[in-house]
Design a protein around this motif. Sequence first.
Motif, short mmCIF file in Angstrom:
data_model
loop_
_atom_site.label_atom_id
_atom_site.label_comp_id
_atom_site.label_asym_id
_atom_site.label_seq_id
_atom_site.Cartn_x
_atom_site.Cartn_y
_atom_site.Cartn_z
N ALA A 83 47.82 83.92 52.43
CA ALA A 83 47.56 83.52 50.88
C ALA A 83 46.98 82.05 50.79
N CYS A 84 47.03 81.40 51.92
CA CYS A 84 46.22 80.15 52.10
C CYS A 84 44.78 80.48 51.91
N VAL A 85 44.30 81.34 52.28
CA VAL A 85 42.94 81.97 52.36
C VAL A 85 42.46 82.85 51.36
N PHE A 86 43.56 83.72 50.94
CA PHE A 86 43.16 84.67 49.92
C PHE A 86 44.44 84.46 49.04
N PRO A 87 44.16 83.50 48.17
CA PRO A 87 45.44 83.43 47.10
C PRO A 87 45.81 84.74 46.40
N GLU A 88 47.05 84.88 45.97
CA GLU A 88 47.42 86.20 45.29
C GLU A 88 46.89 86.30 44.16
N ASP A 89 46.54 85.30 43.39
CA ASP A 89 45.89 85.17 41.89
C ASP A 89 44.46 85.02 42.12
N ARG A 119 25.83 94.31 61.16
CA ARG A 119 24.39 94.91 61.37
C ARG A 119 23.58 93.92 62.46
N ASP A 120 23.75 92.88 62.58
CA ASP A 120 23.30 92.06 63.92
C ASP A 120 24.13 92.01 64.95
N MET A 121 25.44 92.50 65.10
CA MET A 121 26.37 92.21 66.00
C MET A 121 26.64 90.63 66.24
N ALA A 122 27.13 89.90 65.07
CA ALA A 122 26.80 88.51 65.15
C ALA A 122 28.39 88.05 64.68
N PHE A 123 29.02 87.06 65.62
CA PHE A 123 30.52 86.59 65.06
C PHE A 123 30.07 85.23 64.62
N ASN A 124 31.07 84.79 63.41
CA ASN A 124 30.90 83.73 63.02
C ASN A 124 32.42 83.45 62.76
N GLU A 125 32.74 81.89 62.75
CA GLU A 125 34.26 81.78 62.54
C GLU A 125 34.33 80.46 61.80
N ILE A 126 35.37 80.48 60.85
CA ILE A 126 35.64 79.15 60.16
C ILE A 126 36.96 78.88 60.56
N THR A 127 37.39 77.54 60.37
CA THR A 127 38.68 76.91 60.50
C THR A 127 39.50 77.03 59.22
N LEU A 128 40.73 77.42 59.36
CA LEU A 128 41.55 77.59 58.22
C LEU A 128 42.65 76.41 58.19
N PRO A 129 42.52 75.67 57.19
CA PRO A 129 43.81 74.59 57.04
C PRO A 129 44.58 75.36 56.20
N GLN A 130 45.82 74.68 56.18
CA GLN A 130 47.00 75.33 55.32
C GLN A 130 46.88 74.56 54.02
N ASN A 131 47.15 75.51 53.14
CA ASN A 131 46.91 75.04 51.52
C ASN A 131 48.36 74.46 51.01
N PRO A 132 48.53 73.15 50.87
CA PRO A 132 49.69 72.44 50.71
C PRO A 132 50.25 72.87 49.43
N CYS A 142 49.96 76.26 48.42
CA CYS A 142 50.21 77.75 48.63
C CYS A 142 51.40 78.11 47.85
N ARG A 143 51.44 79.10 47.16
CA ARG A 143 52.89 79.67 46.52
C ARG A 143 53.64 80.30 47.58
N VAL A 144 53.03 80.71 48.63
CA VAL A 144 53.80 81.42 49.76
C VAL A 144 54.64 80.47 50.77
N CYS A 145 53.60 79.72 51.45
CA CYS A 145 53.98 78.83 52.51
C CYS A 145 53.86 77.27 52.23
N GLY A 146 53.58 76.96 51.20
CA GLY A 146 53.21 75.48 50.55
C GLY A 146 54.54 74.76 50.38
N HIS A 147 55.66 75.68 50.27
CA HIS A 147 56.82 75.04 49.68
C HIS A 147 58.07 75.78 50.39
N PRO A 148 59.33 75.42 50.49
CA PRO A 148 60.19 75.86 51.12
C PRO A 148 60.46 77.22 50.60
N HIS A 149 60.52 78.29 51.43
CA HIS A 149 60.79 79.59 51.04
C HIS A 149 62.16 80.16 51.12
N THR A 150 62.57 81.10 49.98
CA THR A 150 64.00 81.30 49.97
C THR A 150 64.29 82.68 50.57
#
Length: 251
Positions: free
Chosen positions: A172-178, A228-241, A243-251
């Motif tokens: 959800a940090c990368v693809f937020p629920e909303d 199409r080009d058989m090409a790989f790319n990557e991006i670094t994923l930081p935590q979203n402080p 984030c509604r899922v992991c950005g605060h203590p979960h119960t």
Amino acid sequence: MNDAQLLRYSRHILLNELGVEGQEQLLASHALMIGAGGLGSPVALYLGSAGVGRITVVDHDVVDETNLQRQIAHNLARVGMAKALSVRQAIAAINPDVVVTPVVQRADETLLNTLVAQADVVLDCTDNFTTRQAINRACVKHQKPLVSGAAIRMDGQLSVFDARIPGNPCYACVFPEDSGIEETRCATMGVFAPLVGIVGTMQAAEALKLLSGLGSRLTGRLLMLDGRDMAFNEITLPQNPHCRVCGHPHT
């Protein structure tokens, strides 16, 4: 391991990174895979052939002829059969020692809360954004590593989200629920058959590394494949402080 297992898994045992200890860890592990279609097929076959001791397969759908273009765990004889049951047969034909538990049910929050807690690793092989979010929430709650893959048309992506690692993002940090992401399914958009095999095989590799103690270098990274080009790319994923899922203590 007995003599038959030492022979079956000999090519794994020969690997310095794995060896007898790593293979024994696989035999004692429990993998939960959600989805038994295009991505789930290679995941199931490789986890089973590699000797993961227990595999739980969740899928509410049945095998259809249109699936056979890419869902290699199924065949014509099993058209109309529940995909989770078909996958169990496919794994048994390769490695009957693996205990496969099929769950012919839609993966809702209640079911996931139960099954994720019992697993050592979770593999998201679905094509449904709502289900992906539910899987992620359960993995964060129970502190279980999540191997997430996706493929549509000619594009694929792969990442590992591990809530056990401080500062590691969740899905959800990368693809937020909303975020309002529009559902795109292969039934309407199409998908290149080998693409799901490539992504699913990489998902299996990451899961096996996690289970055997090799870790995963994909945590905190999103790997993207342009088929199409058989090409790989990557991006670094930081935590979203925030984030509604992991950005605060979960119960």
